[in-house]
Scaffold this active site. Structure first.
Site, PDB file in Angstrom:
ATOM      1  N   GLU A 215      -4.511   3.785  -8.518  1.00 27.82           N
ATOM      2  CA  GLU A 215      -4.582   3.417  -7.103  1.00 27.82           C
ATOM      3  C   GLU A 215      -5.165   2.016  -7.067  1.00 27.82           C
ATOM      4  O   GLU A 215      -6.342   1.814  -7.348  1.00 27.82           O
ATOM      5  CB  GLU A 215      -5.453   4.407  -6.339  1.00 27.82           C
ATOM      6  CG  GLU A 215      -5.296   4.295  -4.819  1.00 27.82           C
ATOM      7  CD  GLU A 215      -6.367   3.444  -4.176  1.00 27.82           C
ATOM      8  OE1 GLU A 215      -6.054   2.266  -3.881  1.00 27.82           O
ATOM      9  OE2 GLU A 215      -7.482   3.928  -3.973  1.00 27.82           O
TER      10      GLU A 215
ATOM     11  N   CYS B 283      -9.210  -0.673   0.095  1.00 27.64           N
ATOM     12  CA  CYS B 283      -7.795  -0.865  -0.229  1.00 27.64           C
ATOM     13  C   CYS B 283      -6.903  -0.430   0.929  1.00 27.64           C
ATOM     14  O   CYS B 283      -5.859  -1.029   1.165  1.00 27.64           O
ATOM     15  CB  CYS B 283      -7.434  -0.079  -1.480  1.00 27.64           C
ATOM     16  SG  CYS B 283      -8.295  -0.610  -2.972  1.00 27.64           S
TER      17      CYS B 283
END
Length: 464
Positions: A234, A268
Site C-alpha cells: 500500500e 495516503c
C-alpha cells in the site's frame, strides 16, 4: 536515520535506541519460526480470546499511547486517541469474524463429482512468519490492520516500524505479549532500513507487507520477487475529490477540509486534488478556502489544536519545494503557502494551503503532497473531471460528490482507483477491503480479502 523519538513540535530528541545486532535479529527470527510451528494449529476461539484481550488493554492504554504517538510524529492528540480506539474496534471485528471468513469453501457437488472426487474443499491455511514494514503516519493503525487478521489466520508477525516511532513499535510488541499471545507471535525489530533485505531473504520469512513510499515498495517488491515471496503493498496516493452541481456543495466544502488535513495532511488516502464543476466552483472555492484558513495550528498536545507539525523536517522541506515550484510556475496561493507565524520555530509546521491555477507541467500535479496542501481545479463536466481524476500515476482512492445516480455509476465504472467514496470522505473500515491500483500498490488489507492475502489457499481433494 537514527532510531529515535524526536518531538516534531519542537525538534527535541526525547529518546534514542540502538539497532538490534545481527545476533539479536537471528534470535527473533528463530523464535518466530518456532512459535509458528505450534501457533498455526491453535483454535480460532483461543486466538479470538487473546485478540479481544489485546483490545481491552489498548482501550485502557489509550490516553498514554495517544500521547506517545503525538510526541513521536505530531498528530493532534485527539486524533491519536481516535486511532487507538479504531485499532481496538478492528481487533474485535476480526476476533468476531475470522473463523467465518476462513471457513472452508465447498464447490458444488456436481463439480466435485465431475472432478472424480468423493469430496473436495478449499482451505485457508496460514503462510508462516510475515514481515511488516510500516510507516509513521498512523503508527498504531497501519500495524493493527495487518496484525489482527494475520494473527487470527494463524500467522506470526515481525514488525519493522519507521525509525521515528520506536516507542509505539515497542508498545505493540508488549501489548500482544500482555494479552497472552505466545512468545514470538508478534515481535518488533528495531533495525534500520538497510537491514530489511536480510530479514526478507531469510528462508523462515514467508511473506511481507509494506505501507509506505513508492521507492520503499519497489525495493521490497524486488527483493521478495527475487525470493518468490508473497507481498502486499500500500503505497502513495493523490486522491481526487470531485464535486458536481447536484451535490450539497456546502457539505462537500466542509468535508473537504477534513479530508485534506486529517493527520496533518499526512495520509495516503487524504483527498489531495479538488476537482470542481465550473457551475459550483466559486461557491466551493470560497467555502473551502475559508475552512482551511480557519484551522487552528499549534501544539498537538493541546486539545484545541487541529493541525500539528509535519512528522519530519525533511517532509516539510519536500512539501515547501513542491509549493514553491508550483508558485514560481504560475500557481495561485489562495491561503497558506508558507510556515505559519507565531509557532515554535524549532517545530516542523506548515500552514494549511490551497493552490489554484495548477497545470500538468508542475511537479505538484504529478507528485504526492504529504502535508496540508490542496490543489484546486475547475472542470466543465463529469467527463473532464474523470479524465483529470485519473491523470495521476496513483490509484488509491477517490471521492465523488453528486446527487445524480447516473454520475455515481459512471464514476464507479471509470475511476482508476481502488476505492470510490460517494458523498463522504475516504476512510478504512475492517469490513471493507482497502488497497489501490497503479503505483499505489497491489493486494488488499482488511475484510475477508485482507485476511486471505497471507493464507495458503489449499485444495483438498479426496478420490471417490
Amino acid at each position: 536515520m537514527p532510531i529515535a523519538t524526536v518531538n516534531p513540535a519542537n525538534g527535541e530528541t526525547l529518546q534514542t535506541y540502538d539497532a538490534l545486532s545481527s545476533a539479536q535479529v537471528e534470535e527473533k527470527l528463530a523464535l518466530a519460526a518456532r512459535t509458528f510451528a505450534t501457533y498455526r494449529t491453535s483454535a480460532f476461539g483461543e486466538r479470538a480470546r487473546l485478540l479481544r484481550r489485546a483490545a481491552e488493554l489498548l482501550d485502557a492504554d489509550t490516553p498514554e499511547i495517544a500521547r506517545v504517538m503525538t510526541t513521536e510524529m505530531g498528530k493532534p492528540v485527539g486524533a491519536a486517541r481516535a486511532e487507538a480506539t479504531k485499532c481496538a474496534k478492528a481487533m474485535r471485528w476480526y476476533a468476531d469474524h475470522a473463523e467465518e471468513l476462513l471457513a472452508p469453501e465447498r464447490p458444488a457437488q456436481a463439480d466435485v463429482k465431475d472432478s472424480g472426487a468423493a469430496r473436495a474443499e478449499v482451505r485457508f491455511r496460514p503462510l508462516g512468519v510475515v514481515l511488516a514494514v510500516m510507516p509513521w503516519n498512523f503508527p498504531l493503525w497501519q500495524v493493527v490492520r495487518f496484525a489482527a487478521p494475520a494473527l487470527m489466520a494463524g500467522n506470526v508477525g515481525l514488525l519493522k516500524h519507521a525509525s521515528n516511532v520506536p516507542q509505539t513499535a515497542l508498545y505493540l510488541e508488549e501489548l500482544f505479549r500482555r494479552a497472552g499471545f505466545p512468545e514470538g507471535c508478534f515481535q518488533t525489530l528495531l533495525i534500520g532500513s538497510g537491514a530489511v533485505e536480510g530479514v526478507l531473504r531469510d528462508e523462515r520469512v514467508a511473506a511481507a507487507t509494506l505501507t509506505g513510499s513508492e521507492p520503499a515498495g519497489r525495493s521490497v517488491a524486488a527483493i521478495a520477487g527475487d525470493e518468490v515471496k508473497k507481498t502486499v503493498l500500500e503505497l502513495g496516493g493523490s486522491d481526487p475529490y470531485v464535486v458536481m452541481p447536484s451535490a450539497d456543495v456546502a457539505k462537500a466544502a466542509r468535508t473537504a477540509v477534513t479530508a485534506r488535513v486529517q493527520n496533518n495532511g499526512q495520509s495516503c488516502i487524504a483527498a489531495k486534488r479538488f476537482i470542481v464543476h465550473e457551475d459550483v466552483f466559486e461557491q466551493f472555492r470560497e467555502e473551502f478556502v475559508a475552512g482551511m484558513r480557519a484551522l487552528r495550528v499549534g501544539d498537538p498536545l493541546e486539545e484545541e489544536t487541529e493541525i500539528g507539525p509535519l512528522a519530519t523536517e525533511q517532509g516539510r522541506t519536500d512539501l515547501e519545494e513542491l509549493v514553491d515550484e508550483a508558485v514560481e510556475s504560475g500557481a495561485t496561493v489562495l491561503c497558506g503557502g508558507q510556515r505559519p507565524d507565531g509557532i515554535d520555530r524549532h517545530g516542523w509546521f506548515y500552514a494549511p494551503t490551497v493552490l489554484a491555477d495548477v497545470s500538468p507541467e508542475m511537479r505538484i500535479h504529478r507528485e504526492e503532497t504529504f502535508g496540508p496542501v490542496a490543489t484546486l481545479y475547475r472542470v466543465p463536466d463529469l467527463e473532464a473531471a474523470i479524465a483529470l481524476a485519473n491523470d495521476t500515476p496513483f490509484g488509491l482512492s477517490s471521492n465523488l460528490w453528486t446527487g445524480d445516480e447516473e454520475e455515481i455509476e459512471r464514476f464507479a465504472r471509470d475511476s482508476g482507483a481502488g476505492g470510490v467514496f460517494v458523498n463522504g470522505m475516504t476512510a478504512s473500515h475492517p469490513a471493507l477491503p482497502f488497497g489501490g491500483a497503479k503505483r499505489s500498490g497491489y493486494g488488499r488489507e482488511l475484510s475477508g480479502h485482507g485476511i486471505k492475502e497471507f493464507c495458503n489457499i489449499t485444495t483438498v481433494w479426496v478420490a471417490a
